[in-house]
Design a protein around this motif. Structure first.
Motif, PDB file in Angstrom:
ATOM      1  N   UNK A 318       0.830  -1.206   0.000  1.00 51.99           N
ATOM      2  CA  UNK A 318       0.000   0.000   0.000  1.00 51.99           C
ATOM      3  C   UNK A 318       0.870   1.263   0.000  1.00 51.99           C
ATOM      4  N   UNK A 319       1.969   1.227   0.745  1.00 52.28           N
ATOM      5  CA  UNK A 319       2.897   2.369   0.758  1.00 52.28           C
ATOM      6  C   UNK A 319       3.509   2.588  -0.615  1.00 52.28           C
ATOM      7  N   UNK A 320       3.905   1.494  -1.291  1.00 57.01           N
ATOM      8  CA  UNK A 320       4.489   1.610  -2.624  1.00 57.01           C
ATOM      9  C   UNK A 320       3.482   2.161  -3.624  1.00 57.01           C
ATOM     10  N   UNK A 321       2.236   1.732  -3.513  1.00 57.98           N
ATOM     11  CA  UNK A 321       1.196   2.219  -4.422  1.00 57.98           C
ATOM     12  C   UNK A 321       0.987   3.716  -4.239  1.00 57.98           C
ATOM     13  N   UNK A 341     -13.002  -0.344  -7.698  1.00 58.60           N
ATOM     14  CA  UNK A 341     -14.210  -0.124  -8.508  1.00 58.60           C
ATOM     15  C   UNK A 341     -14.748   1.303  -8.372  1.00 58.60           C
ATOM     16  N   UNK A 342     -13.830   2.280  -8.484  1.00 57.31           N
ATOM     17  CA  UNK A 342     -14.215   3.685  -8.383  1.00 57.31           C
ATOM     18  C   UNK A 342     -13.284   4.490  -9.295  1.00 57.31           C
ATOM     19  N   UNK A 343     -13.817   4.998 -10.401  1.00 56.72           N
ATOM     20  CA  UNK A 343     -13.011   5.693 -11.389  1.00 56.72           C
ATOM     21  C   UNK A 343     -12.524   7.062 -10.928  1.00 56.72           C
ATOM     22  N   UNK A 344     -13.040   7.550  -9.817  1.00 59.79           N
ATOM     23  CA  UNK A 344     -12.607   8.854  -9.308  1.00 59.79           C
ATOM     24  C   UNK A 344     -11.722   8.734  -8.075  1.00 59.79           C
ATOM     25  N   UNK A 345     -11.438   7.518  -7.654  1.00 56.69           N
ATOM     26  CA  UNK A 345     -10.738   7.293  -6.384  1.00 56.69           C
ATOM     27  C   UNK A 345      -9.245   7.619  -6.495  1.00 56.69           C
ATOM     28  N   UNK A 346      -8.712   8.263  -5.481  1.00 55.78           N
ATOM     29  CA  UNK A 346      -7.284   8.468  -5.320  1.00 55.78           C
ATOM     30  C   UNK A 346      -6.922   8.191  -3.861  1.00 55.78           C
ATOM     31  N   UNK A 347      -5.989   7.272  -3.591  1.00 57.24           N
ATOM     32  CA  UNK A 347      -5.642   6.961  -2.197  1.00 57.24           C
ATOM     33  C   UNK A 347      -5.145   8.191  -1.460  1.00 57.24           C
ATOM     34  N   UNK A 352      -5.484   4.366   4.496  1.00 54.96           N
ATOM     35  CA  UNK A 352      -6.799   4.502   3.867  1.00 54.96           C
ATOM     36  C   UNK A 352      -6.940   3.522   2.708  1.00 54.96           C
ATOM     37  N   UNK A 353      -5.863   3.335   1.928  1.00 53.90           N
ATOM     38  CA  UNK A 353      -5.906   2.379   0.826  1.00 53.90           C
ATOM     39  C   UNK A 353      -5.974   0.952   1.354  1.00 53.90           C
ATOM     40  N   UNK A 354      -5.280   0.699   2.455  1.00 53.34           N
ATOM     41  CA  UNK A 354      -5.295  -0.634   3.065  1.00 53.34           C
ATOM     42  C   UNK A 354      -6.703  -1.013   3.513  1.00 53.34           C
ATOM     43  N   UNK A 355      -7.476  -0.038   3.977  1.00 54.86           N
ATOM     44  CA  UNK A 355      -8.861  -0.282   4.393  1.00 54.86           C
ATOM     45  C   UNK A 355      -9.689  -0.823   3.233  1.00 54.86           C
ATOM     46  N   UNK A 356      -9.349  -0.372   2.012  1.00 55.11           N
ATOM     47  CA  UNK A 356     -10.091  -0.807   0.826  1.00 55.11           C
ATOM     48  C   UNK A 356      -9.703  -2.206   0.373  1.00 55.11           C
ATOM     49  N   UNK A 357      -8.425  -2.541   0.476  1.00 49.63           N
ATOM     50  CA  UNK A 357      -7.976  -3.761  -0.211  1.00 49.63           C
ATOM     51  C   UNK A 357      -7.558  -4.898   0.723  1.00 49.63           C
ATOM     52  N   UNK A 358      -7.501  -4.673   2.030  1.00 50.25           N
ATOM     53  CA  UNK A 358      -7.106  -5.753   2.945  1.00 50.25           C
ATOM     54  C   UNK A 358      -8.145  -5.939   4.032  1.00 50.25           C
ATOM     55  N   UNK A 359      -8.655  -7.165   4.118  1.00 46.24           N
ATOM     56  CA  UNK A 359      -9.519  -7.570   5.221  1.00 46.24           C
ATOM     57  C   UNK A 359      -8.745  -8.559   6.083  1.00 46.24           C
ATOM     58  N   UNK A 383      -2.303  -0.508  10.643  1.00 46.51           N
ATOM     59  CA  UNK A 383      -2.099  -0.553   9.195  1.00 46.51           C
ATOM     60  C   UNK A 383      -3.358  -0.133   8.440  1.00 46.51           C
ATOM     61  N   UNK A 384      -4.494  -0.085   9.135  1.00 43.34           N
ATOM     62  CA  UNK A 384      -5.717   0.406   8.526  1.00 43.34           C
ATOM     63  C   UNK A 384      -6.603  -0.643   7.888  1.00 43.34           C
ATOM     64  N   UNK A 385      -6.350  -1.933   8.105  1.00 43.14           N
ATOM     65  CA  UNK A 385      -7.146  -2.966   7.443  1.00 43.14           C
ATOM     66  C   UNK A 385      -8.559  -3.032   8.005  1.00 43.14           C
ATOM     67  N   UNK A 386      -9.484  -3.563   7.215  1.00 42.40           N
ATOM     68  CA  UNK A 386     -10.849  -3.819   7.669  1.00 42.40           C
ATOM     69  C   UNK A 386     -10.808  -5.122   8.463  1.00 42.40           C
TER      70      UNK A 386
END
Length: 510
Positions: A318-321, A341-347, A352-359, A383-386
């Motif tokens: 997530x940090x590298x992204x 799945x959001x064309x306007x999204x910017x981390x 915050x990005x980890x919340x989206x992609x890691x459970x 780390x912000x995970x769900x």
């Protein structure tokens, strides 16, 4: 800059005064692949210029150990110094305007130098082709490699390239595959350019960019002078059997280049093993995720070293992204938007990005400790995970109940008076139930939250467990991906300490 440089009649048959050439090395996906020649499949490099194929150079040595089984698919070229006529398919003829091209063990002779090619494994041979090529006057060697990442392997690659030009002189350009292709291997780039035993350009070993370009300006006279001063090399070179030369009406240099400053030698910057663990598997996870078209990862987080290390690797990803997006990498931003799945999204941040992609999922039973539960929860917060905390006692009791209904026996844990066999069986049931639960949540947890897509399950069995078989079959060893599957427990402990400081994760010190 040399002054009053002497004139030399080179092996190409023309006079060259202080020739300097600009070399550009592109590292991306491979520029080699299968070619059928006389109904035999060879792994080849295809060298071309201005839409014309100059030479098809087949690989002479197959990688056939460890992760590789090239002999399953390809036949090595076993005719040294021989060149044959290759008839191109009609579809290629329409593009190049050529009916036939040279095929075999040859080199390219341009107006100002001579260029030879090695292919991956050939660099690792005791009698690498660059040795004979260099003795025959080849001054520039190119290698399109497919070398996968291993901890501390960069040292070996660098030593091989430097030694290739140290004893024999010359310029060596090594490019390497980057990323993965739905495989357990990650190819880490690590491109480089070497001159006469010195390194003059270093590419990134770990990067989310699909393409990387290295450049260097070098003086061909440095190669010629270096070689001419080694008397023993000159004697050996005078007896070498010549390679077939494919003449190319092209020059890498011009007389204007004599006023261009050449590239200086550099010191290679190695990553520590802890940095390699942080970066290599993270880049591999990102490449796999974006290619899989899934929406993220699910990690069973127990609070122990192994699963915590896997969580840190995802956070490093997530940090590298976020770093790549901040630097303007539009491709990474596009991939991130596709994943969430959001064309306007910017981390906004790695957390915050980890919340989206890691459970993360702590699957407790009546035998779980509060300490591991709290540690997993705190790490997830940092780390912000769900984070989810399902209790799987109901499922465990249901499975044991099926056994009891059939046999009339109720197994017990050792703490409750059970035997060793009973204790082991019950522990394994818990572990396997966690695997089944992980896959259920991976497939349906986003659905339950009203979000599209599914998740890839991450494993957390280290290489020591895999080699010794010290694990429960089909528990954390069963997953879609295992980012620590090739890393030892010793290295993982060091990586945990590194992550505390690097990512400010005090939960790892508990």
């Amino acid at each position: 800059m040399q002054s009053a440089a002497p004139n030399y009649i080179t092996g190409q048959g023309q006079e060259v005064v202080n020739v300097r050439c600009r070399l550009q090395l592109l590292t991306t996906s491979q520029d080699r692949g299968p070619v059928l020649h006389k109904n035999v499949r060879y792994n080849c490099r295809v060298l071309f210029l201005n839409k014309k194929i100059l030479l098809i150079r087949p690989k002479t040595a197959m990688a056939n150990g460890g992760n590789y089984r090239e002999l399953r698919w390809f036949t090595p070229w076993s005719k040294p110094r021989e060149v044959e006529e290759h008839f191109l398919p009609r579809t290629i003829q329409k593009i190049t305007g050529q009916e036939t091209v040279p095929f075999g063990d040859a080199v390219l002779a341009t107006k100002d130098t001579c260029i030879g090619s090695e292919i991956c494994e050939e660099l690792w041979l005791p009698n690498s082709p660059h040795i004979e090529m260099g003795l025959d006057g080849v001054e520039i060697f190119t290698n399109s490699s497919g070398s996968h990442h291993e901890l501390r392997k960069a040292h070996i690659r660098v030593d091989l390239v430097r030694s290739a030009t140290a004893k024999n002189g010359g310029i060596y350009l090594l490019s390497n595959l980057k990323g993965c292709d739905s495989d357990r291997l990650y190819f880490d780039g690590c491109a480089m350019i070497s001159l006469n035993g010195d390194l003059v350009a270093q590419g990134a070993q770990f990067s989310l960019s699909d393409v990387e370009v290295l450049t260097a300006t070098l003086d061909l006279e440095d190669v010629r002078g270096y070689r001419a001063h080694i008397s023993s090399r000159c004697i050996t070179a005078s007896r070498v059997t010549s390679f077939h030369r494919v003449r190319v009406e092209f020059s890498l240099s011009s007389f204007d280049d004599i006023y261009t400053l050449t590239s200086n030698p550099i010191q290679w910057k190695y990553h520590s093993p802890e940095e390699e663990i942080s970066l290599g598997p993270a880049c591999w996870l990102w490449d796999y995720l974006r290619r899989s078209k899934q929406s993220g990862f699910l990690l069973p987080l127990s609070g122990g070293i192994d699963s915590s290390a896997a969580a840190c690797i995802v956070y490093s990803m997530c940090c590298l992204v976020c770093e790549a997006i901040d630097l303007g990498n539009c491709e990474v931003l596009h991939d991130a938007r596709q994943i969430v799945n959001d064309e306007t999204y910017t981390p906004k941040s790695p957390q915050e990005f980890c919340k989206h992609i890691l459970t993360t999922c702590y699957m407790s039973t009546e035998n779980s400790s509060k300490e591991t539960n709290d540690r997993a929860k705190l790490l997830a917060e940092q780390i912000g995970s769900y984070h989810l905390t399902p209790n799987v006692d109901t499922a465990v009791k249901a499975i044991v109940g099926v056994f009891s209904a059939v046999t009339g026996k109720i197994p017990q844990f050792r703490a409750h008076g059970g035997s060793g066999r009973e204790n082991l069986a019950l522990q394994n049931v818990q572990a396997r139930i966690r695997m089944v639960t992980a896959y259920l949540f991976a497939q349906l947890s986003l659905w339950a939250r009203g979000l599209p897509g599914g998740l890839l399950v991450l494993g957390s069995a280290n290489v020591d467990e895999s080699l010794r078989g010290y694990m429960t079959k089909y528990d954390c060893s069963s997953a879609d991906l295992n980012p620590i599957g090739g890393i030892s427990k010793t290295d993982l402990r060091s990586f945990i300490q590194y992550s505390v400081a690097k990512f400010q994760l005090p939960a790892l010190t508990r």
